[in-house]
Design an enzyme around this catalytic site. Structure first.
Site, short mmCIF file in Angstrom:
data_model
loop_
_atom_site.label_atom_id
_atom_site.label_comp_id
_atom_site.label_asym_id
_atom_site.label_seq_id
_atom_site.Cartn_x
_atom_site.Cartn_y
_atom_site.Cartn_z
N HIS A 230 -3.14 2.16 -10.12
CA HIS A 230 -4.35 2.97 -10.28
C HIS A 230 -3.99 4.40 -10.66
O HIS A 230 -3.01 4.97 -10.14
CB HIS A 230 -5.21 2.95 -9.02
CG HIS A 230 -4.54 3.46 -7.78
ND1 HIS A 230 -4.58 4.79 -7.39
CD2 HIS A 230 -3.81 2.83 -6.82
CE1 HIS A 230 -3.93 4.94 -6.24
NE2 HIS A 230 -3.43 3.78 -5.89
N ASP B 182 -6.36 6.86 -10.37
CA ASP B 182 -7.15 7.79 -9.56
C ASP B 182 -6.40 8.19 -8.30
O ASP B 182 -5.55 7.44 -7.79
CB ASP B 182 -8.52 7.19 -9.21
CG ASP B 182 -8.44 5.90 -8.41
OD1 ASP B 182 -7.55 5.06 -8.71
OD2 ASP B 182 -9.26 5.70 -7.49
N ASP C 245 1.40 8.28 -4.57
CA ASP C 245 0.29 7.31 -4.56
C ASP C 245 -0.66 7.57 -5.72
O ASP C 245 -1.64 8.26 -5.56
CB ASP C 245 -0.45 7.42 -3.23
CG ASP C 245 -1.47 6.32 -3.03
OD1 ASP C 245 -1.47 5.34 -3.80
OD2 ASP C 245 -2.29 6.44 -2.10
N GLU D 87 -9.46 2.69 -7.33
CA GLU D 87 -8.79 2.07 -6.18
C GLU D 87 -9.00 2.90 -4.94
O GLU D 87 -9.19 2.37 -3.85
CB GLU D 87 -7.30 1.91 -6.46
CG GLU D 87 -6.57 0.95 -5.50
CD GLU D 87 -6.12 1.59 -4.19
OE1 GLU D 87 -5.79 0.85 -3.25
OE2 GLU D 87 -6.07 2.84 -4.10
N GLU D 88 -8.98 4.23 -5.09
CA GLU D 88 -9.13 5.11 -3.94
C GLU D 88 -10.59 5.29 -3.54
O GLU D 88 -10.88 5.84 -2.48
CB GLU D 88 -8.52 6.49 -4.24
CG GLU D 88 -7.03 6.47 -4.54
CD GLU D 88 -6.18 6.17 -3.31
OE1 GLU D 88 -6.74 5.79 -2.25
OE2 GLU D 88 -4.96 6.29 -3.43
N GLU E 272 1.95 0.20 -5.19
CA GLU E 272 1.61 1.00 -4.01
C GLU E 272 2.87 1.45 -3.27
O GLU E 272 3.88 0.75 -3.25
CB GLU E 272 0.73 0.18 -3.05
CG GLU E 272 -0.67 -0.09 -3.55
CD GLU E 272 -1.54 1.16 -3.63
OE1 GLU E 272 -1.13 2.21 -3.08
OE2 GLU E 272 -2.61 1.09 -4.24
N HIS F 254 -1.80 10.90 0.61
CA HIS F 254 -3.11 11.43 1.01
C HIS F 254 -2.99 12.74 1.79
O HIS F 254 -4.00 13.25 2.27
CB HIS F 254 -3.91 10.41 1.82
CG HIS F 254 -4.33 9.21 1.05
ND1 HIS F 254 -5.42 8.42 1.40
CD2 HIS F 254 -3.82 8.62 -0.06
CE1 HIS F 254 -5.55 7.43 0.54
NE2 HIS F 254 -4.59 7.53 -0.36
#
Length: 378
Positions: free
Chosen positions: A69, A71, A102, A136-137, A165, A351
Protein backbone atom coordinates in the site's frame (compact mmCIF):
# COMPACT_ATOMS: atom_id res chain seq x y z
CA UNK A 1 26.11 -1.47 -4.46
CA UNK A 2 24.09 0.22 -7.18
CA UNK A 3 20.75 -1.37 -6.42
CA UNK A 4 21.23 -0.58 -2.72
CA UNK A 5 21.43 3.14 -3.46
CA UNK A 6 18.53 2.73 -5.88
CA UNK A 7 16.33 1.31 -3.11
CA UNK A 8 16.99 4.20 -0.75
CA UNK A 9 16.61 6.75 -3.54
CA UNK A 10 13.22 5.35 -4.57
CA UNK A 11 12.05 5.09 -0.97
CA UNK A 12 12.90 8.77 -0.45
CA UNK A 13 10.91 9.69 -3.55
CA UNK A 14 7.91 7.78 -2.21
CA UNK A 15 8.16 9.26 1.29
CA UNK A 16 8.26 12.79 -0.16
CA UNK A 17 4.77 12.22 -1.55
CA UNK A 18 2.37 12.94 1.33
CA UNK A 19 0.02 10.05 0.61
CA UNK A 20 -2.10 10.18 3.78
CA UNK A 21 -4.84 7.58 3.45
CA UNK A 22 -6.67 7.29 1.10
CA UNK A 23 -4.54 9.64 -0.99
CA UNK A 24 -1.89 8.16 -3.27
CA UNK A 25 -0.22 11.50 -4.13
CA UNK A 26 1.47 10.13 -7.24
CA UNK A 27 3.25 7.18 -5.64
CA UNK A 28 1.59 4.63 -7.89
CA UNK A 29 2.42 6.60 -11.04
CA UNK A 30 6.06 6.56 -10.00
CA UNK A 31 5.92 2.79 -9.50
CA UNK A 32 3.95 1.88 -12.62
CA UNK A 33 6.21 3.92 -14.90
CA UNK A 34 9.19 1.91 -13.71
CA UNK A 35 7.33 -1.38 -14.03
CA UNK A 36 6.07 -0.57 -17.53
CA UNK A 37 9.67 0.16 -18.55
CA UNK A 38 10.66 -3.46 -17.80
CA UNK A 39 7.74 -5.12 -19.55
CA UNK A 40 4.87 -5.08 -17.08
CA UNK A 41 1.30 -4.66 -18.28
CA UNK A 42 -0.40 -2.09 -16.05
CA UNK A 43 -4.07 -1.97 -15.09
CA UNK A 44 -5.12 1.10 -13.11
CA UNK A 45 -8.14 0.27 -10.93
CA UNK A 46 -9.84 3.20 -9.22
CA UNK A 47 -12.76 2.43 -6.94
CA UNK A 48 -14.59 5.44 -5.49
CA UNK A 49 -11.81 7.70 -4.13
CA UNK A 50 -9.14 5.00 -3.99
CA UNK A 51 -6.33 4.39 -6.48
CA UNK A 52 -5.14 0.83 -7.01
CA UNK A 53 -3.12 -0.91 -9.68
CA UNK A 54 -2.42 -4.41 -10.92
CA UNK A 55 0.76 -5.00 -12.90
CA UNK A 56 1.91 -8.31 -14.38
CA UNK A 57 4.88 -9.59 -16.39
CA UNK A 58 4.99 -12.94 -18.13
CA UNK A 59 2.54 -15.00 -20.16
CA UNK A 60 2.20 -18.29 -18.30
CA UNK A 61 3.03 -20.19 -15.18
CA UNK A 62 2.38 -19.49 -11.50
CA UNK A 63 1.97 -15.90 -10.36
CA UNK A 64 4.01 -14.37 -7.55
CA UNK A 65 2.24 -11.19 -6.47
CA UNK A 66 4.00 -8.47 -4.50
CA UNK A 67 1.27 -6.72 -2.50
CA UNK A 68 1.43 -3.45 -0.63
CA UNK A 69 0.00 0.00 0.00
CA UNK A 70 1.11 3.52 -0.82
CA UNK A 71 -1.09 5.22 1.78
CA UNK A 72 0.26 6.12 5.20
CA UNK A 73 -1.30 7.15 8.49
CA UNK A 74 -1.37 10.85 9.43
CA UNK A 75 1.91 12.19 10.74
CA UNK A 76 0.56 13.62 13.96
CA UNK A 77 1.94 17.01 15.09
CA UNK A 78 4.72 17.82 12.64
CA UNK A 79 6.35 19.97 15.31
CA UNK A 80 6.97 16.80 17.32
CA UNK A 81 9.10 15.25 14.57
CA UNK A 82 12.88 15.74 14.58
CA UNK A 83 12.63 16.35 10.83
CA UNK A 84 9.49 16.99 8.71
CA UNK A 85 7.61 13.69 8.19
CA UNK A 86 7.42 14.02 4.41
CA UNK A 87 11.00 15.20 3.95
CA UNK A 88 12.97 11.93 3.98
CA UNK A 89 16.11 12.32 6.07
CA UNK A 90 19.15 10.05 6.47
CA UNK A 91 20.70 10.12 9.92
CA UNK A 92 22.97 7.63 11.69
CA UNK A 93 22.15 4.85 9.25
CA UNK A 94 18.40 5.36 9.52
CA UNK A 95 15.95 6.74 6.97
CA UNK A 96 13.35 8.93 8.67
CA UNK A 97 9.93 9.81 7.28
CA UNK A 98 6.30 8.76 7.41
CA UNK A 99 6.05 5.43 5.61
CA UNK A 100 9.74 4.52 5.82
CA UNK A 101 8.82 1.27 7.55
CA UNK A 102 5.10 1.04 6.78
CA UNK A 103 5.47 0.46 3.93
CA UNK A 104 7.26 2.57 1.36
CA UNK A 105 10.55 0.92 2.26
CA UNK A 106 9.13 -2.44 1.22
CA UNK A 107 7.60 -1.00 -1.97
CA UNK A 108 10.96 0.46 -2.99
CA UNK A 109 12.72 -2.83 -2.21
CA UNK A 110 10.16 -4.73 -4.29
CA UNK A 111 10.57 -2.49 -7.33
CA UNK A 112 14.36 -2.52 -7.26
CA UNK A 113 14.50 -6.26 -6.61
CA UNK A 114 12.22 -6.97 -9.56
CA UNK A 115 14.14 -4.59 -11.83
CA UNK A 116 17.39 -6.35 -10.98
CA UNK A 117 15.84 -9.82 -11.31
CA UNK A 118 14.33 -9.05 -14.72
CA UNK A 119 17.63 -7.61 -15.94
CA UNK A 120 19.38 -10.84 -14.99
CA UNK A 121 16.51 -13.16 -15.99
CA UNK A 122 14.56 -11.52 -18.84
CA UNK A 123 12.96 -14.85 -19.76
CA UNK A 124 12.18 -15.95 -16.23
CA UNK A 125 9.73 -18.73 -15.45
CA UNK A 126 6.30 -17.88 -14.10
CA UNK A 127 4.68 -14.47 -13.82
CA UNK A 128 5.53 -11.58 -11.52
CA UNK A 129 2.73 -9.24 -10.42
CA UNK A 130 2.07 -6.24 -8.20
CA UNK A 131 -1.15 -5.45 -6.34
CA UNK A 132 -0.90 -2.00 -4.79
CA UNK A 133 -3.60 0.05 -3.07
CA UNK A 134 -3.95 3.41 -1.32
CA UNK A 135 -6.65 2.14 1.05
CA UNK A 136 -4.95 -0.13 3.58
CA UNK A 137 -4.52 2.27 6.49
CA UNK A 138 -8.11 3.51 6.17
CA UNK A 139 -11.40 1.66 6.00
CA UNK A 140 -10.02 -0.80 3.42
CA UNK A 141 -13.31 -0.84 1.51
CA UNK A 142 -12.15 0.20 -1.95
CA UNK A 143 -8.65 -1.20 -2.04
CA UNK A 144 -7.31 -4.73 -2.09
CA UNK A 145 -10.70 -6.29 -1.42
CA UNK A 146 -12.07 -4.72 -4.64
CA UNK A 147 -8.98 -5.65 -6.64
CA UNK A 148 -9.36 -9.24 -5.47
CA UNK A 149 -12.93 -9.26 -6.82
CA UNK A 150 -11.58 -7.94 -10.14
CA UNK A 151 -8.86 -10.62 -10.21
CA UNK A 152 -11.47 -13.33 -9.73
CA UNK A 153 -13.47 -11.95 -12.64
CA UNK A 154 -10.32 -11.98 -14.78
CA UNK A 155 -9.48 -15.49 -13.55
CA UNK A 156 -6.10 -14.22 -12.37
CA UNK A 157 -5.49 -16.06 -9.11
CA UNK A 158 -1.94 -15.72 -7.76
CA UNK A 159 -0.38 -18.91 -6.47
CA UNK A 160 1.90 -16.89 -4.22
CA UNK A 161 1.66 -13.48 -2.56
CA UNK A 162 4.31 -11.59 -0.61
CA UNK A 163 2.89 -8.69 1.42
CA UNK A 164 5.49 -6.10 2.36
CA UNK A 165 4.13 -5.28 5.81
CA UNK A 166 6.84 -4.62 8.42
CA UNK A 167 7.02 -8.11 9.91
CA UNK A 168 10.47 -8.02 11.52
CA UNK A 169 10.97 -7.54 15.25
CA UNK A 170 14.62 -6.61 15.86
CA UNK A 171 16.40 -7.03 12.54
CA UNK A 172 15.30 -7.50 8.97
CA UNK A 173 14.11 -11.02 8.28
CA UNK A 174 14.00 -12.31 11.86
CA UNK A 175 10.23 -12.85 11.58
CA UNK A 176 7.95 -13.85 8.71
CA UNK A 177 4.21 -13.65 9.15
CA UNK A 178 2.76 -16.79 7.60
CA UNK A 179 -0.77 -16.11 8.81
CA UNK A 180 -2.91 -13.73 10.81
CA UNK A 181 -5.62 -14.04 13.40
CA UNK A 182 -9.16 -13.14 12.46
CA UNK A 183 -10.67 -9.92 13.78
CA UNK A 184 -14.29 -9.68 14.91
CA UNK A 185 -15.47 -6.42 16.45
CA UNK A 186 -18.73 -5.46 18.10
CA UNK A 187 -20.52 -2.34 19.26
CA UNK A 188 -22.79 -3.39 22.11
CA UNK A 189 -25.57 -1.34 23.69
CA UNK A 190 -26.89 -2.35 27.11
CA UNK A 191 -30.30 -0.85 27.83
CA UNK A 192 -31.34 0.03 31.36
CA UNK A 193 -33.63 2.61 32.94
CA UNK A 194 -32.51 6.16 33.66
CA UNK A 195 -33.23 7.59 37.09
CA UNK A 196 -32.01 9.54 40.11
CA UNK A 197 -29.04 8.12 42.00
CA UNK A 198 -30.95 8.65 45.25
CA UNK A 199 -33.77 6.36 44.06
CA UNK A 200 -32.06 3.32 42.49
CA UNK A 201 -35.18 1.22 43.09
CA UNK A 202 -36.90 3.32 40.41
CA UNK A 203 -34.11 2.84 37.86
CA UNK A 204 -32.04 0.05 36.31
CA UNK A 205 -28.36 0.90 36.08
CA UNK A 206 -26.94 -0.62 32.85
CA UNK A 207 -23.37 -0.29 34.16
CA UNK A 208 -24.18 -2.40 37.21
CA UNK A 209 -26.14 -5.07 35.37
CA UNK A 210 -23.54 -5.34 32.59
CA UNK A 211 -20.53 -5.72 34.88
CA UNK A 212 -21.00 -9.44 35.72
CA UNK A 213 -21.51 -10.30 32.05
CA UNK A 214 -18.43 -8.34 31.03
CA UNK A 215 -16.40 -10.10 33.71
CA UNK A 216 -17.55 -13.47 32.38
CA UNK A 217 -16.76 -12.51 28.80
CA UNK A 218 -13.28 -11.35 29.82
CA UNK A 219 -12.58 -14.54 31.81
CA UNK A 220 -14.06 -16.98 29.27
CA UNK A 221 -11.70 -19.39 27.50
CA UNK A 222 -12.72 -19.26 23.85
CA UNK A 223 -10.13 -21.80 22.74
CA UNK A 224 -6.58 -22.85 23.56
CA UNK A 225 -5.02 -21.92 20.23
CA UNK A 226 -2.87 -24.39 18.31
CA UNK A 227 0.66 -24.85 16.98
CA UNK A 228 0.32 -21.77 14.78
CA UNK A 229 -2.04 -19.45 16.69
CA UNK A 230 -2.26 -18.23 20.29
CA UNK A 231 -5.56 -18.61 22.08
CA UNK A 232 -8.38 -16.33 20.97
CA UNK A 233 -8.43 -13.07 22.91
CA UNK A 234 -11.38 -10.89 23.96
CA UNK A 235 -10.63 -7.23 24.67
CA UNK A 236 -12.88 -4.32 25.62
CA UNK A 237 -11.54 -1.10 24.10
CA UNK A 238 -14.25 1.46 24.95
CA UNK A 239 -16.97 1.89 27.57
CA UNK A 240 -19.25 4.90 27.49
CA UNK A 241 -22.10 5.54 29.89
CA UNK A 242 -23.60 8.41 31.81
CA UNK A 243 -25.15 11.78 31.09
CA UNK A 244 -22.33 13.86 32.53
CA UNK A 245 -24.33 14.62 35.65
CA UNK A 246 -23.24 13.03 38.93
CA UNK A 247 -26.77 12.43 40.21
CA UNK A 248 -28.24 10.60 37.20
CA UNK A 249 -28.24 6.84 36.67
CA UNK A 250 -27.70 6.39 32.91
CA UNK A 251 -30.29 4.72 30.73
CA UNK A 252 -27.84 2.92 28.50
CA UNK A 253 -24.24 1.79 28.24
CA UNK A 254 -22.18 1.51 25.06
CA UNK A 255 -19.29 -0.97 24.89
CA UNK A 256 -16.88 -1.72 22.05
CA UNK A 257 -15.02 -5.02 22.13
CA UNK A 258 -12.95 -7.14 19.79
CA UNK A 259 -11.98 -10.76 19.28
CA UNK A 260 -8.67 -11.69 17.71
CA UNK A 261 -9.37 -15.31 16.94
CA UNK A 262 -7.56 -18.41 15.81
CA UNK A 263 -8.53 -21.15 13.38
CA UNK A 264 -9.83 -23.16 16.35
CA UNK A 265 -13.09 -21.19 16.40
CA UNK A 266 -15.34 -19.55 13.82
CA UNK A 267 -16.70 -16.02 13.97
CA UNK A 268 -20.23 -17.46 14.18
CA UNK A 269 -19.29 -19.53 17.21
CA UNK A 270 -17.90 -16.41 18.89
CA UNK A 271 -21.12 -14.53 18.19
CA UNK A 272 -23.28 -17.39 19.46
CA UNK A 273 -21.28 -17.87 22.65
CA UNK A 274 -21.32 -14.12 23.35
CA UNK A 275 -25.10 -14.05 22.98
CA UNK A 276 -25.43 -17.06 25.29
CA UNK A 277 -23.46 -15.28 28.03
CA UNK A 278 -25.46 -12.08 27.68
CA UNK A 279 -28.74 -13.99 27.74
CA UNK A 280 -27.69 -15.90 30.83
CA UNK A 281 -27.36 -12.55 32.60
CA UNK A 282 -30.81 -11.54 31.34
CA UNK A 283 -29.62 -8.32 29.74
CA UNK A 284 -31.53 -6.12 27.34
CA UNK A 285 -28.95 -5.49 24.62
CA UNK A 286 -28.24 -4.69 20.98
CA UNK A 287 -25.20 -5.98 19.08
CA UNK A 288 -23.66 -4.56 15.92
CA UNK A 289 -20.96 -6.95 14.65
CA UNK A 290 -18.14 -6.19 12.20
CA UNK A 291 -15.94 -8.93 10.78
CA UNK A 292 -12.67 -7.35 9.59
CA UNK A 293 -11.09 -10.58 8.44
CA UNK A 294 -10.97 -14.33 8.83
CA UNK A 295 -7.83 -16.01 10.14
CA UNK A 296 -5.52 -17.40 7.49
CA UNK A 297 -2.46 -19.61 7.54
CA UNK A 298 0.19 -20.60 5.02
CA UNK A 299 1.76 -23.36 7.06
CA UNK A 300 4.15 -24.84 4.53
CA UNK A 301 4.82 -25.00 0.82
CA UNK A 302 6.88 -23.40 -1.90
CA UNK A 303 6.43 -19.78 -0.77
CA UNK A 304 7.29 -20.27 2.90
CA UNK A 305 10.26 -22.44 1.95
CA UNK A 306 11.54 -19.87 -0.55
CA UNK A 307 11.13 -17.00 1.93
CA UNK A 308 12.92 -18.86 4.73
CA UNK A 309 15.80 -19.78 2.40
CA UNK A 310 16.06 -16.22 1.06
CA UNK A 311 16.31 -14.76 4.56
CA UNK A 312 18.98 -17.29 5.50
CA UNK A 313 21.02 -16.60 2.38
CA UNK A 314 20.99 -12.82 2.77
CA UNK A 315 21.10 -12.36 6.54
CA UNK A 316 22.24 -15.68 7.98
CA UNK A 317 19.19 -15.67 10.25
CA UNK A 318 16.96 -18.63 11.00
CA UNK A 319 13.70 -16.76 10.66
CA UNK A 320 10.73 -17.34 12.93
CA UNK A 321 7.26 -17.97 11.51
CA UNK A 322 4.56 -16.02 13.34
CA UNK A 323 0.84 -15.24 13.19
CA UNK A 324 0.93 -12.54 15.89
CA UNK A 325 0.00 -8.91 15.40
CA UNK A 326 -2.85 -7.12 13.70
CA UNK A 327 -4.58 -7.71 10.41
CA UNK A 328 -3.24 -6.96 6.94
CA UNK A 329 -4.52 -7.03 3.38
CA UNK A 330 -3.36 -10.63 3.28
CA UNK A 331 -6.76 -11.42 4.78
CA UNK A 332 -8.39 -10.50 1.45
CA UNK A 333 -5.89 -12.39 -0.69
CA UNK A 334 -5.58 -15.69 1.19
CA UNK A 335 -9.24 -16.75 0.63
CA UNK A 336 -8.46 -17.06 -3.10
CA UNK A 337 -6.38 -20.11 -2.20
CA UNK A 338 -3.18 -18.08 -2.48
CA UNK A 339 -0.14 -18.86 -0.35
CA UNK A 340 0.52 -15.64 1.58
CA UNK A 341 3.46 -14.44 3.66
CA UNK A 342 4.34 -11.03 5.05
CA UNK A 343 7.98 -10.04 4.98
CA UNK A 344 9.22 -6.52 5.56
CA UNK A 345 11.41 -4.29 7.75
CA UNK A 346 11.42 -3.82 11.51
CA UNK A 347 8.08 -2.62 12.87
CA UNK A 348 9.31 -0.82 16.01
CA UNK A 349 8.44 2.72 14.87
CA UNK A 350 5.44 2.20 12.59
CA UNK A 351 2.64 4.79 13.06
CA UNK A 352 4.86 6.65 15.53
CA UNK A 353 6.44 10.09 15.56
CA UNK A 354 9.88 9.86 13.87
CA UNK A 355 9.05 6.66 12.00
CA UNK A 356 12.24 5.25 10.51
CA UNK A 357 13.84 2.23 8.88
CA UNK A 358 17.42 1.05 8.82
CA UNK A 359 19.17 1.75 5.52
CA UNK A 360 21.03 -1.54 5.89
CA UNK A 361 17.75 -3.40 6.49
CA UNK A 362 16.09 -1.93 3.40
CA UNK A 363 19.09 -2.94 1.31
CA UNK A 364 18.98 -6.44 2.78
CA UNK A 365 15.24 -6.59 2.11
CA UNK A 366 15.89 -5.86 -1.57
CA UNK A 367 18.30 -8.81 -1.74
CA UNK A 368 15.85 -11.05 0.13
CA UNK A 369 13.14 -10.31 -2.42
CA UNK A 370 15.60 -10.99 -5.26
CA UNK A 371 16.62 -14.28 -3.70
CA UNK A 372 13.01 -15.33 -3.22
CA UNK A 373 12.30 -14.64 -6.90
CA UNK A 374 15.26 -16.81 -7.89
CA UNK A 375 14.08 -19.69 -5.70
CA UNK A 376 10.64 -19.63 -7.30
CA UNK A 377 11.32 -18.66 -10.92
CA UNK A 378 14.87 -19.66 -11.92
Amino acid sequence: MSNDSATISLCKELISRASVTPEDAGCQKLMTERLAAIGFTIQHLRFDDVDNFWAIRGDSGPILCFAGHTDVVPSGPESSWQTPPFEPTLKDGMLYGRGAADMKGSLAAMIIAVEQFVEENPKHNGRIAFLVTSDEEGIAANGTVKVVDWLKQQQLIPEYCLVGEPSSSNQCGDTIKNGRRGSLGCNMRIIGQQGHVAYPQLANNPIHIAAPALAELAAHEWDQGNDFFPATSFQISNINGGTGATNVIPGELEIIFNFRFSTEVTDQQLRDRTVAILDRHQLNYELNWHLSGQPFLTAEGELVDAAVKAVKEVTGLDTQLSTAGGTSDGRFIAPMGTQVVELGPVNATIHQIDECASVDDLNKLTHIYQSLLKHLFV
